[in-house]
Scaffold this active site. Structure first.
Site, PDB file in Angstrom:
ATOM      1  N   GLY A 207      -9.578  -5.956  -4.717  1.00 20.93           N
ATOM      2  CA  GLY A 207      -8.224  -6.314  -5.120  1.00 20.93           C
ATOM      3  C   GLY A 207      -7.552  -7.235  -4.126  1.00 20.93           C
ATOM      4  N   ASP A 208      -7.823  -7.023  -2.845  1.00 22.88           N
ATOM      5  CA  ASP A 208      -7.276  -7.911  -1.815  1.00 22.88           C
ATOM      6  C   ASP A 208      -7.882  -9.307  -1.925  1.00 22.88           C
ATOM      7  OD1 ASP A 208      -5.637  -5.925  -0.268  1.00 22.88           O
ATOM      8  OD2 ASP A 208      -7.599  -4.981  -0.047  1.00 22.88           O
ATOM      9  N   ALA A 209      -9.204  -9.358  -2.154  1.00 25.46           N
ATOM     10  CA  ALA A 209      -9.860 -10.659  -2.325  1.00 25.46           C
ATOM     11  C   ALA A 209      -9.283 -11.407  -3.522  1.00 25.46           C
ATOM     12  CB  ALA A 209     -11.368 -10.458  -2.492  1.00 25.46           C
TER      13      ALA A 209
ATOM     14  N   TYR B 145       0.823  -1.208   0.000  1.00 24.64           N
ATOM     15  CA  TYR B 145       0.000   0.000   0.000  1.00 24.64           C
ATOM     16  C   TYR B 145       0.863   1.266   0.000  1.00 24.64           C
ATOM     17  CZ  TYR B 145      -4.571  -2.091   0.119  1.00 24.64           C
ATOM     18  OH  TYR B 145      -5.721  -2.755  -0.245  1.00 24.64           O
TER      19      TYR B 145
END
Length: 449
Positions: free
Chosen positions: A252-254, A139
């Protein structure tokens, strides 16, 4: 299998309320706070999504000795995640969203500008050496730039998935998969975006794969799916199972988590990307725990069929049902299903299970298992739900489903289900069946050849 997530963690706080007036001292809406929710964000959200899959998760991140850092430690530990924290100067980053009626009115960021984290604990380096898979969730706040962590990730024999950030460092060489979104890919590659979005994703993906020395780069494109660039010039385009208008924050994390888990379990990169697209689609639709099931699979089962029938009846609609084995789905089946759907407001298919088909047609049938047959039927736009039954006939299902219309395709004088359907005032209907189309005939013709 242990998944190790590496990256910046922040505290996401959602303040929900109602706006009924404008402030008298400024042209701003006044939010009356009703409730507050908190969750880990950034790499912390990726770790949380992975833990919900029931796998062992370790998170290597950076936390400051403040209230936000303590709250993150509490939330992550409660989810069963082992946290290996580097010391973070300054404050733990926070994102606070003020919401009314589902809309974000304002986002407030805390924590100040990024500052390099301190030394890596020896235990964090040990957990990276023992990882079954590594996901770097960058991040742009410094964790992915730490030299000791980069060296440990590069030396690992586990598959590495890297979710990059425009303000972060490049991925280490030889990542199995790098997952920029379309905007990130354009910015990171310097592509001006000439031509279609697909063409841009292809150019940027290939350029970044070569620059980063990665095995593969997948450019995610939201509702347009994903574009996977590997060694060859032609990309693999993976569509979403179903479009959704839900909140994309965290999708996006998933995606990255599902890809990392699939690779750790031995999947090909193309298979991992397919699972990741499905998982991200489910997340946006509001069900982050579906673990990559296709959207149409939610239309299979007695509970869904019963819910749909009740909903249609509440609206004063007509419930239509049909049944059969549907082994080797063909145009004759499709014609029957479309004709049946046109007779009401929903169509529920009663599908013979594998054991039921064997009892009716012999031990060499079905050729296609009930799970695949159900998925194929549920994917058709003329089918609203599928319920599987084990009995020789659909009568036990009809007894609780109680459709208004029961439909069969073929050359019948009468239907054996007529008597039971008439008990609740329903009717039975026969629709034309396409001549020459049958599974039995198809099998026989294939054997002759």
């Amino acid at each position: 299998m242990r998944l190790v997530v590496v990256g910046d963690t922040l505290l996401d706080r959602e303040v929900h309320g109602t706006v009924t007036r404008i402030a008298p001292d400024a042209p701003a809406p006044v939010l009356d706070e009703e409730r507050v929710s908190e969750r880990p964000g950034g790499a912390g959200l990726a770790a949380l999504l992975a833990a919900r899959r029931g796998i062992e998760v370790a998170l290597v991140t950076a936390l400051a000795p403040d209230a936000a850092g303590a709250r993150l430690s509490e939330l992550l530990t409660a989810a069963g995640i082992r946290v290996y924290a580097l010391p973070l100067p300054g404050g733990t980053p926070e994102k606070i969203r003020l919401r009314a009626a589902g809309q974000v009115l304002l986002r407030l960021d805390r924590g100040g500008p990024p500052r390099p984290p301190g030394d890596v604990p020896a235990a964090a380096l040990d957990v990276l050496r023992d990882a079954g898979a590594i996901l770097v969730s960058d991040y742009g706040r410094g964790v992915a730039r730490h030299p000791a962590l980069r060296a440990a990730v590069e030396e690992s024999k586990a598959p590495v998935v890297w979710d990059p950030h425009p303000n972060g460092p490049p991925p280490v060489p030889n990542c199995r998969l790098v997952t920029p979104n379309e905007a990130e890919a354009r910015r990171l590659s310097g592509d001006a975006g000439d031509g279609s979005g697909l063409a841009t994703a292809q150019r940027a993906g290939h350029a970044l794969r070569q620059r980063w020395q990665a095995a593969a780069v997948v450019v995610t494109r939201g509702a347009a799916g994903a574009v996977l660039c590997q060694g060859g010039p032609t990309p693999l385009v993976v569509p979403v199972p179903a479009a959704s208008s839900g909140d994309t924050c965290g999708a996006g994390d998933a995606f990255a988590v599902a890809a990392a888990v699939a690779l750790a379990e031995g999947a090909l990169v193309s298979e991992a990307v397919g699972a990741a697209v499905a998982a991200a689609s489910d997340y946006v639709a509001g069900d982050p725990e579906m673990s990559g099931k296709a959207a149409h699979e939610g239309r299979i089962g007695a509970a869904e069929a019963g819910r749909l029938a009740a909903e249609v009846r509440t609206r004063g609609g007509t419930v239509v049902a049909t049944g059969g084995c549907f082994d080797l789905l063909h145009t004759g089946h499709l014609a029957t299903l479309r004709a049946a759907r046109a007779l009401g407001d929903c169509l529920i298919v009663c599908l013979n299970s594998d054991s039921s088909v064997r009892g009716l047609k012999g031990d060499n049938r079905p050729l296609t298992g009930q799970e695949d047959r159900g998925c194929l039927l549920a994917a058709l736009d003329c089918v609203d739900a599928v319920v599987v039954f084990d009995e020789p006939t659909p009568e036990p299902v009809l007894a609780w489903l109680r459709p208004d219309v029961w439909v069969k395709g073929g050359d019948y004088d009468t239907l054996p289900e007529t008597e039971i359907v008439q008990r609740w005032g329903g009717q039975t209907v026969i629709v034309p069946y396409l001549d020459g189309r049958s599974t039995t005939r198809t099998i026989a013709e294939a054997r002759r050849r």
